[in-house]
Design a protein around this motif. Structure first.
Motif, PDB file in Angstrom:
ATOM      1  N   GLY A 153      43.081  15.572  83.754  1.00 42.06           N
ATOM      2  CA  GLY A 153      42.126  14.612  83.225  1.00 42.06           C
ATOM      3  C   GLY A 153      41.845  14.783  81.743  1.00 42.06           C
ATOM      4  N   TYR A 154      41.198  13.977  81.221  1.00 38.43           N
ATOM      5  CA  TYR A 154      41.009  14.043  79.703  1.00 38.43           C
ATOM      6  C   TYR A 154      39.410  14.007  79.293  1.00 38.43           C
ATOM      7  CZ  TYR A 154      39.888   9.098  79.409  1.00 38.43           C
ATOM      8  OH  TYR A 154      39.497   7.691  79.791  1.00 38.43           O
ATOM      9  N   VAL A 155      38.881  14.547  78.306  1.00 33.99           N
ATOM     10  CA  VAL A 155      37.535  14.552  77.850  1.00 33.99           C
ATOM     11  C   VAL A 155      37.016  13.192  77.635  1.00 33.99           C
ATOM     12  CG1 VAL A 155      36.019  15.491  76.250  1.00 33.99           C
ATOM     13  CG2 VAL A 155      37.979  16.811  76.737  1.00 33.99           C
ATOM     14  N   LYS A 156      35.860  12.983  78.417  1.00 32.07           N
ATOM     15  CA  LYS A 156      35.232  11.708  78.189  1.00 32.07           C
ATOM     16  C   LYS A 156      34.049  11.939  77.471  1.00 32.07           C
ATOM     17  CE  LYS A 156      34.604   7.484  79.004  1.00 32.07           C
ATOM     18  NZ  LYS A 156      35.880   6.418  78.574  1.00 32.07           N
ATOM     19  N   TYR A 157      33.202  13.054  77.680  1.00 32.81           N
ATOM     20  CA  TYR A 157      32.006  13.279  76.971  1.00 32.81           C
ATOM     21  C   TYR A 157      32.150  14.573  76.584  1.00 32.81           C
ATOM     22  CZ  TYR A 157      30.449   8.944  79.182  1.00 32.81           C
ATOM     23  OH  TYR A 157      30.193   7.610  79.197  1.00 32.81           O
ATOM     24  N   HIS A 158      31.738  15.116  75.342  1.00 35.64           N
ATOM     25  CA  HIS A 158      31.557  16.414  74.843  1.00 35.64           C
ATOM     26  C   HIS A 158      30.356  16.612  73.885  1.00 35.64           C
ATOM     27  CE1 HIS A 158      33.568  15.735  70.803  1.00 35.64           C
ATOM     28  NE2 HIS A 158      34.011  14.636  71.496  1.00 35.64           N
ATOM     29  N   GLN A 174      30.970  10.490  73.039  1.00 36.23           N
ATOM     30  CA  GLN A 174      32.108   9.702  74.012  1.00 36.23           C
ATOM     31  C   GLN A 174      33.426   9.751  73.387  1.00 36.23           C
ATOM     32  OE1 GLN A 174      31.193   5.537  74.884  1.00 36.23           O
ATOM     33  NE2 GLN A 174      32.654   5.666  76.752  1.00 36.23           N
ATOM     34  N   ASN A 175      34.384   9.840  74.342  1.00 33.90           N
ATOM     35  CA  ASN A 175      35.895   9.890  73.729  1.00 33.90           C
ATOM     36  C   ASN A 175      36.556   8.947  74.669  1.00 33.90           C
ATOM     37  OD1 ASN A 175      38.412  10.516  72.683  1.00 33.90           O
ATOM     38  ND2 ASN A 175      38.850  11.784  74.536  1.00 33.90           N
ATOM     39  N   GLU A 177      26.839  16.677  67.730  1.00 32.02           N
ATOM     40  CA  GLU A 177      25.764  16.468  66.983  1.00 32.02           C
ATOM     41  C   GLU A 177      25.786  15.082  66.328  1.00 32.02           C
ATOM     42  OE1 GLU A 177      24.502  19.420  64.288  1.00 32.02           O
ATOM     43  OE2 GLU A 177      24.051  20.905  65.580  1.00 32.02           O
ATOM     44  N   LYS A 178      26.958  14.500  66.236  1.00 32.94           N
ATOM     45  CA  LYS A 178      27.368  13.111  65.675  1.00 32.94           C
ATOM     46  C   LYS A 178      27.402  12.025  66.931  1.00 32.94           C
ATOM     47  CE  LYS A 178      29.761  14.612  61.765  1.00 32.94           C
ATOM     48  NZ  LYS A 178      31.105  14.890  60.898  1.00 32.94           N
ATOM     49  N   GLY A 179      27.106  12.567  67.908  1.00 32.07           N
ATOM     50  CA  GLY A 179      27.046  11.665  69.175  1.00 32.07           C
ATOM     51  C   GLY A 179      25.910  10.808  69.472  1.00 32.07           C
ATOM     52  N   ASP A 180      26.115   9.927  70.321  1.00 30.11           N
ATOM     53  CA  ASP A 180      24.868   8.871  70.656  1.00 30.11           C
ATOM     54  C   ASP A 180      24.567   9.037  72.154  1.00 30.11           C
ATOM     55  OD1 ASP A 180      27.012   7.554  71.719  1.00 30.11           O
ATOM     56  OD2 ASP A 180      26.569   5.672  70.732  1.00 30.11           O
ATOM     57  N   ARG A 181      24.963  10.140  72.816  1.00 27.07           N
ATOM     58  CA  ARG A 181      24.492  10.077  74.254  1.00 27.07           C
ATOM     59  C   ARG A 181      23.813  11.627  74.390  1.00 27.07           C
ATOM     60  NH1 ARG A 181      27.467   5.933  76.895  1.00 27.07           N
ATOM     61  NH2 ARG A 181      28.453   4.692  75.271  1.00 27.07           N
ATOM     62  N   ARG A 182      22.831  11.678  75.428  1.00 29.52           N
ATOM     63  CA  ARG A 182      22.111  12.658  75.982  1.00 29.52           C
ATOM     64  C   ARG A 182      22.415  13.257  77.348  1.00 29.52           C
ATOM     65  NH1 ARG A 182      19.960  15.701  71.952  1.00 29.52           N
ATOM     66  NH2 ARG A 182      18.106  16.168  73.289  1.00 29.52           N
ATOM     67  N   LEU A 183      22.766  14.379  77.301  1.00 29.54           N
ATOM     68  CA  LEU A 183      22.840  15.134  78.731  1.00 29.54           C
ATOM     69  C   LEU A 183      22.408  16.571  78.651  1.00 29.54           C
ATOM     70  CD1 LEU A 183      26.630  14.376  79.775  1.00 29.54           C
ATOM     71  CD2 LEU A 183      24.536  13.375  80.828  1.00 29.54           C
ATOM     72  N   PHE A 184      21.540  16.898  79.612  1.00 32.72           N
ATOM     73  CA  PHE A 184      20.969  18.168  79.609  1.00 32.72           C
ATOM     74  C   PHE A 184      20.283  18.569  78.242  1.00 32.72           C
ATOM     75  CE2 PHE A 184      24.452  19.520  82.704  1.00 32.72           C
ATOM     76  CZ  PHE A 184      23.776  19.766  83.754  1.00 32.72           C
TER      77      PHE A 184
END
Length: 357
Positions: free
Chosen positions: A48-53, A69-70, A56-63
């Motif tokens: 598989g490939y990286v979808k979310y990592h 997003q990639n 600090e420049k991202g716009d998603r929140r997890l944990f």
């Protein structure tokens, strides 16, 4: 925003978890989320490939962390550059690609389970514009007994959706494809791309499918299960995945020979309607190649293959297609042949398949 465990299964609980399927997501102990590709995996990894990592420049929140997003498969090589354990050779694809070591899997996000979980406990989905449309769609899916053959992937699978999120569905096998076709005919839920919206669709796809004219690209895109939600006008698509019983790729191995560009006629699209997609082809003209005397391969190239959904359902028998990809030798038991691989596990360039006229 809900915790990512709201529709994921921690793998250290001792409870049974569903089989990892194509388009499911897996989170590792570093917090990196991988999108699973295909159903044929080596014993050591899930491909598989990286979808979310974390970024600090991202716009998603997890944990409670910020994620990025990639959407470009080959960028996984750069994101995972410091983690050589995530590079693995795939005998099926015939090249080194990225994947998540099996012992490093922390959470499994099942597309089927997520759809059922969202329907039963909407949570923050009900507060999201596209999420409200998704809930109406899950109502239709449940009412038509299609929960077992349709799932949700993308940001709604993981729980990191935002106000710009699309709705990404998957359907499994012939039963799922029939149910998805019926779903996309429900005008009160989904409207097709038409009029000025076609330009929006072209811009959306052209950045990944360079070199295709507006008319040709729209023609192949209209063959897919996609449209706009009736409420928020969010993009929605459904990717047909092979059934749980399908073992088409179980024995296939491939060896990369070089890169090639050509014009070909589609001779058989029956296996191209689901992911991974395989089309029968007959080469008309070799345009360029990294291989000496490439014309000698022309009559022996019989198929093209893609593990990504961009070309699933896009072509029909009789179409002329411009292909640029890897030339591979494939072995399936006692059968062998040459084909064009379009899965872009490379950083050197783009692999494309476009209608030619």
């Amino acid at each position: 925003m809900p915790s990512p465990l709201w529709n994921g299964s921690p793998l250290n609980t001792g409870r049974p978890v569903p089989t990892v399927r194509d388009r499911d997501y897996l989170m590792d102990h570093h917090g990196v989320v991988f999108k699973v590709i295909g159903d044929s995996h080596p014993g050591s990894h899930y491909l598989g490939y990286v979808k979310y990592h974390p970024d600090e420049k991202g716009d998603r929140r997890l944990f409670g962390r910020t994620y990025r997003q990639n959407s470009v498969v080959s960028k996984s090589f750069g994101i995972l550059a410091s983690r050589p354990e995530c590079y693995v050779y795939s005998d099926t694809l015939g090249c080194v690609i990225t994947g998540i070591p099996r012992e490093d899997v922390a959470v499994h996000y099942s597309c089927r389970q997520a759809l059922a979980a969202i329907h039963e406990e909407p949570g923050a989905v009900a507060d999201n514009p596209a999420g409200k449309d998704l809930l109406a769609i899950t109502e239709w899916i449940t009412a038509n007994d299609a929960q077992g053959v349709i799932g949700v992937t993308g940001s709604f699978l993981v729980g990191c959706f935002n106000e710009r999120s699309d709705i990404d569905l998957v359907c499994y096998g012939p039963e799922g494809y029939q149910a998805a076709q019926a779903l996309f005919q429900q005008a009160e839920l989904i409207r097709p791309y038409d009029g000025d919206d076609l330009t929006r669709l072209y811009i959306r796809r052209a950045k990944y499918m360079e070199g295709s004219s507006f008319d040709a690209l729209i023609r192949q895109e209209r063959r897919k299960l996609q449209g706009l939600t009736a409420g928020a006008g969010a993009h929605i698509n459904c990717e047909p995945i092979r059934s749980d019983r399908d073992r088409t790729f179980a024995r296939i191995s491939s060896k990369e020979i070089g890169e090639i560009s050509l014009l070909a006629r589609i001779t058989d699209h029956a296996e191209g309607l689901t992911t991974p997609a395989v089309y029968g082809i007959k080469v008309k003209t070799i345009l360029s190649s990294t291989i000496d005397e490439a014309d000698s391969f022309a009559r022996r190239i019989t198929h093209m293959r893609s593990y990504l959904g961009a070309y699933t359902g896009a072509f029909r028998t009789g179409d002329t297609v411009h292909l640029a990809g890897k030339l591979v030798h494939t072995q399936d038991g006692d059968r062998s042949g040459f084909g064009i691989e379009l899965t872009p596990w490379t950083v050197s360039g783009s692999y494309v398949a476009n209608l030619a006229g």
